[in-house]
Design a protein around this motif. Sequence first.
Motif, PDB file in Angstrom:
ATOM      1  N   THR A 192      -1.166  12.639  -8.792  1.00 31.05           N
ATOM      2  CA  THR A 192      -1.208  13.209 -10.135  1.00 31.05           C
ATOM      3  C   THR A 192      -2.600  13.035 -10.719  1.00 31.05           C
ATOM      4  O   THR A 192      -3.349  12.129 -10.326  1.00 31.05           O
ATOM      5  N   GLN A 193      -2.947  13.896 -11.665  1.00 33.96           N
ATOM      6  CA  GLN A 193      -4.269  13.853 -12.272  1.00 33.96           C
ATOM      7  C   GLN A 193      -4.577  12.465 -12.828  1.00 33.96           C
ATOM      8  O   GLN A 193      -3.759  11.862 -13.511  1.00 33.96           O
ATOM      9  N   GLY A 194      -5.749  11.960 -12.479  1.00 33.49           N
ATOM     10  CA  GLY A 194      -6.160  10.643 -12.938  1.00 33.49           C
ATOM     11  C   GLY A 194      -5.752   9.500 -12.034  1.00 33.49           C
ATOM     12  O   GLY A 194      -6.177   8.355 -12.251  1.00 33.49           O
ATOM     13  N   ALA A 195      -4.955   9.778 -11.018  1.00 39.44           N
ATOM     14  CA  ALA A 195      -4.544   8.718 -10.090  1.00 39.44           C
ATOM     15  C   ALA A 195      -5.771   8.100  -9.420  1.00 39.44           C
ATOM     16  O   ALA A 195      -6.672   8.810  -8.975  1.00 39.44           O
ATOM     17  N   ASP A 196      -5.787   6.783  -9.336  1.00 40.76           N
ATOM     18  CA  ASP A 196      -6.886   6.050  -8.714  1.00 40.76           C
ATOM     19  C   ASP A 196      -6.237   4.944  -7.898  1.00 40.76           C
ATOM     20  O   ASP A 196      -5.849   3.898  -8.434  1.00 40.76           O
ATOM     21  N   VAL A 197      -6.068   5.182  -6.591  1.00 39.26           N
ATOM     22  CA  VAL A 197      -5.272   4.291  -5.755  1.00 39.26           C
ATOM     23  C   VAL A 197      -6.044   3.897  -4.507  1.00 39.26           C
ATOM     24  O   VAL A 197      -7.042   4.530  -4.134  1.00 39.26           O
ATOM     25  N   ARG A 198      -5.582   2.832  -3.876  1.00 39.07           N
ATOM     26  CA  ARG A 198      -6.117   2.391  -2.590  1.00 39.07           C
ATOM     27  C   ARG A 198      -4.954   2.300  -1.614  1.00 39.07           C
ATOM     28  O   ARG A 198      -4.019   1.523  -1.824  1.00 39.07           O
ATOM     29  N   LEU A 199      -5.023   3.092  -0.568  1.00 41.56           N
ATOM     30  CA  LEU A 199      -3.936   3.188   0.399  1.00 41.56           C
ATOM     31  C   LEU A 199      -4.217   2.273   1.581  1.00 41.56           C
ATOM     32  O   LEU A 199      -5.315   2.300   2.145  1.00 41.56           O
ATOM     33  N   PRO A 200      -3.255   1.418   1.985  1.00 35.24           N
ATOM     34  CA  PRO A 200      -3.509   0.516   3.115  1.00 35.24           C
ATOM     35  C   PRO A 200      -3.606   1.272   4.437  1.00 35.24           C
ATOM     36  O   PRO A 200      -2.828   2.189   4.700  1.00 35.24           O
ATOM     37  N   LEU A 201      -4.581   0.883   5.254  1.00 33.90           N
ATOM     38  CA  LEU A 201      -4.818   1.507   6.549  1.00 33.90           C
ATOM     39  C   LEU A 201      -4.852   0.458   7.649  1.00 33.90           C
ATOM     40  O   LEU A 201      -4.991  -0.734   7.385  1.00 33.90           O
ATOM     41  N   ASP A 202      -4.752   0.905   8.884  1.00 33.82           N
ATOM     42  CA  ASP A 202      -4.855   0.054  10.065  1.00 33.82           C
ATOM     43  C   ASP A 202      -6.288   0.126  10.581  1.00 33.82           C
ATOM     44  O   ASP A 202      -6.745   1.196  10.987  1.00 33.82           O
TER      45      ASP A 202
END
Length: 321
Positions: free
Chosen positions: A198-208
């Motif tokens: 969504t507009q304005g979302a600021d996230v950090r997605l876990p990766l391998d």
Amino acid sequence: MSNLDRAPEPTVCGGRGFVVAEPVRELLSPRHVKLGESTEVRRLLPNLGRRMIGAWAFVDHYGPDDIADEPGMQVPPHPHIGLQTVSWLHEGEVLHRDSTGSLQTIRPRQLGLMTAGRAISHSEESPRPHARLLHGAQLWVALPDAHRYTEPKFEFHAELPTVTAPGLTATVLLGDLDGSVSPGTAYTPIVGADLALTQGADVRLPLDPDFEYGVLAMSGEVQVDGVPVLPGSMLYLGCGRSELPLRAESDAGVMLLGGEPFAEELIMWWNFVARSPVEIVQAREDWMKGVRFGEVMGYDGAPLPAPELPPVPLKPHGRAR
């Protein structure tokens, strides 16, 4: 979906020699390819700069196209060996038929997963009548040597697991992400996820960190690790990442594709993934003779003839150019 290019170039993929073992930000621009009468796709893999991301060996992005007065997607019966196809939609629907007898309409955020194995044929078409808009991605996953002669099959999963965070819903279509595991059959360590922001979302997605990754932008305005990625383009990210920063400047949709770097070298030509030129030549001959690949029942039209083989031998060129 078929590669409808009538002069497909042989491509050698796989092998670890060209895997980027550290985080990078490599923007991949698409090649535009006509697919039938009214659909044009943006081909991101194989690309002039990069041929695979994990086991992901082929990525087409198409739409959104207004097909209200058009036939839409019309891909006649065609063959595959050595791969899985992943059909993924954001808008519209696609009717899948294959030589195992499968008949399935695929709708947005439902997984159509076809394992070609030793040999399969299938067709894809917009139903009649069909929705006004068509928007999605078609992806291929290379099968490892131990499974490339498996029996062909088709899976359909209407419900898929999700990962959520403020401003983010991630649908896991293949492999696993942050502990959520897709019901789709995977033959290598892999991940495929559809991320709705969504507009304005600021996230950090876990990766391998052991995986290499790429992000395909489907719609909206999004920054991937600080890089603006426009719809129809892809950002290759390399390996060595434990998280991925994402920021949405508008409502946006992207696909996260990743996996353990594919160790085996492959030859990909037209709709075939193989290990040697001999296998490619034999597959083409079998298709043109009407043997090995079965029959797709119910499609209103003739099967797709194979293109002519290139005049030069199919030779390895490495994982990336």
